[in-house]
Write a protein that holds these residues in place. Structure first.
Motif, PDB file in Angstrom:
ATOM      1  N   GLN A  49      -1.260   3.080   0.640  1.00  0.00           N
ATOM      2  CA  GLN A  49      -2.652   3.297   1.033  1.00  0.00           C
ATOM      3  C   GLN A  49      -3.340   4.274   0.089  1.00  0.00           C
ATOM      4  O   GLN A  49      -4.485   4.059  -0.316  1.00  0.00           O
ATOM      5  CB  GLN A  49      -2.727   3.821   2.460  1.00  0.00           C
ATOM      6  N   LEU A  80      -4.264   2.598  -3.145  1.00  0.00           N
ATOM      7  CA  LEU A  80      -5.484   1.797  -3.013  1.00  0.00           C
ATOM      8  C   LEU A  80      -6.732   2.682  -2.969  1.00  0.00           C
ATOM      9  O   LEU A  80      -7.739   2.372  -3.602  1.00  0.00           O
ATOM     10  CB  LEU A  80      -5.415   0.929  -1.752  1.00  0.00           C
ATOM     11  N   GLU A  81      -6.660   3.778  -2.219  1.00  0.00           N
ATOM     12  CA  GLU A  81      -7.819   4.647  -2.062  1.00  0.00           C
ATOM     13  C   GLU A  81      -8.125   5.445  -3.320  1.00  0.00           C
ATOM     14  O   GLU A  81      -9.280   5.511  -3.755  1.00  0.00           O
ATOM     15  CB  GLU A  81      -7.599   5.620  -0.902  1.00  0.00           C
ATOM     16  N   LYS A  90     -10.587   1.848  -3.489  1.00  0.00           N
ATOM     17  CA  LYS A  90     -10.973   0.952  -2.394  1.00  0.00           C
ATOM     18  C   LYS A  90     -11.138   1.775  -1.125  1.00  0.00           C
ATOM     19  O   LYS A  90     -10.264   2.545  -0.762  1.00  0.00           O
ATOM     20  CB  LYS A  90      -9.914  -0.127  -2.175  1.00  0.00           C
ATOM     21  N   SER A  91     -12.265   1.601  -0.447  1.00  0.00           N
ATOM     22  CA  SER A  91     -12.482   2.335   0.803  1.00  0.00           C
ATOM     23  C   SER A  91     -12.033   1.514   2.012  1.00  0.00           C
ATOM     24  O   SER A  91     -11.675   2.064   3.048  1.00  0.00           O
ATOM     25  CB  SER A  91     -13.946   2.734   0.948  1.00  0.00           C
ATOM     26  N   THR A  92     -12.041   0.208   1.880  1.00  0.00           N
ATOM     27  CA  THR A  92     -11.536  -0.657   2.949  1.00  0.00           C
ATOM     28  C   THR A  92     -10.504  -1.609   2.337  1.00  0.00           C
ATOM     29  O   THR A  92     -10.652  -2.067   1.208  1.00  0.00           O
ATOM     30  CB  THR A  92     -12.659  -1.490   3.593  1.00  0.00           C
ATOM     31  N   TYR A  93      -9.453  -1.857   3.103  1.00  0.00           N
ATOM     32  CA  TYR A  93      -8.398  -2.739   2.626  1.00  0.00           C
ATOM     33  C   TYR A  93      -7.692  -3.345   3.827  1.00  0.00           C
ATOM     34  O   TYR A  93      -7.776  -2.854   4.938  1.00  0.00           O
ATOM     35  CB  TYR A  93      -7.403  -1.998   1.731  1.00  0.00           C
ATOM     36  N   THR A  94      -7.000  -4.428   3.580  1.00  0.00           N
ATOM     37  CA  THR A  94      -6.311  -5.150   4.642  1.00  0.00           C
ATOM     38  C   THR A  94      -4.815  -4.859   4.586  1.00  0.00           C
ATOM     39  O   THR A  94      -4.315  -4.244   3.637  1.00  0.00           O
ATOM     40  CB  THR A  94      -6.517  -6.665   4.479  1.00  0.00           C
ATOM     41  N   ASP A 142      -3.463  -6.213   1.431  1.00  0.00           N
ATOM     42  CA  ASP A 142      -3.667  -5.333   0.271  1.00  0.00           C
ATOM     43  C   ASP A 142      -2.591  -4.254   0.212  1.00  0.00           C
ATOM     44  O   ASP A 142      -2.054  -3.950  -0.854  1.00  0.00           O
ATOM     45  CB  ASP A 142      -5.041  -4.668   0.322  1.00  0.00           C
ATOM     46  N   VAL A 143      -2.278  -3.667   1.373  1.00  0.00           N
ATOM     47  CA  VAL A 143      -1.262  -2.613   1.432  1.00  0.00           C
ATOM     48  C   VAL A 143       0.101  -3.186   1.064  1.00  0.00           C
ATOM     49  O   VAL A 143       0.858  -2.573   0.298  1.00  0.00           O
ATOM     50  CB  VAL A 143      -1.229  -1.953   2.827  1.00  0.00           C
ATOM     51  N   SER A 167       0.208  -3.738  -2.609  1.00  0.00           N
ATOM     52  CA  SER A 167       0.298  -2.437  -3.263  1.00  0.00           C
ATOM     53  C   SER A 167       1.727  -1.893  -3.213  1.00  0.00           C
ATOM     54  O   SER A 167       2.231  -1.350  -4.201  1.00  0.00           O
ATOM     55  CB  SER A 167      -0.670  -1.461  -2.598  1.00  0.00           C
TER      56      SER A 167
END
Length: 77
Positions: free
Chosen positions: A9, A12-13, A18-22, A25-26, A29
């Motif tokens: 997370q 991604l951030e 990215k401020s929103t992810y599914t 996505d995690v 990652s």
């Protein structure tokens, strides 16, 4: 090296901005970071190191598990 959900997370951030992810996505990652760090050999139980390919970020790990990712200039506990 294992990768925690928290580290994925933060990747991604902080790195990918990215401020929103599914969940997908995690998961992607986590798999990407595991592949990126598969050849990294650390010499101590817990010590930060530069994230390969992303020189402005430090990877914090403990006991062969990536815990989180922080910007290089930022202090961590």
């Amino acid at each position: 090296m294992k990768v925690t959900v928290h580290a994925a997370q933060r990747f991604l951030e902080r790195v990918m901005r990215k401020s929103t992810y599914t969940y997908r996505d995690v998961n992607f990652s986590m798999r990407y970071l595991e592949k990126l760090l598969q050849n990294v050999v650390v010499s101590s139980y817990a010590k930060p190191f530069v994230l390969p390919g992303f020189e402005n970020y430090k990877a914090i790990y403990r006991a062969n598990t990536l815990i989180t990712i922080v910007p290089k200039g930022e202090a961590h506990v």
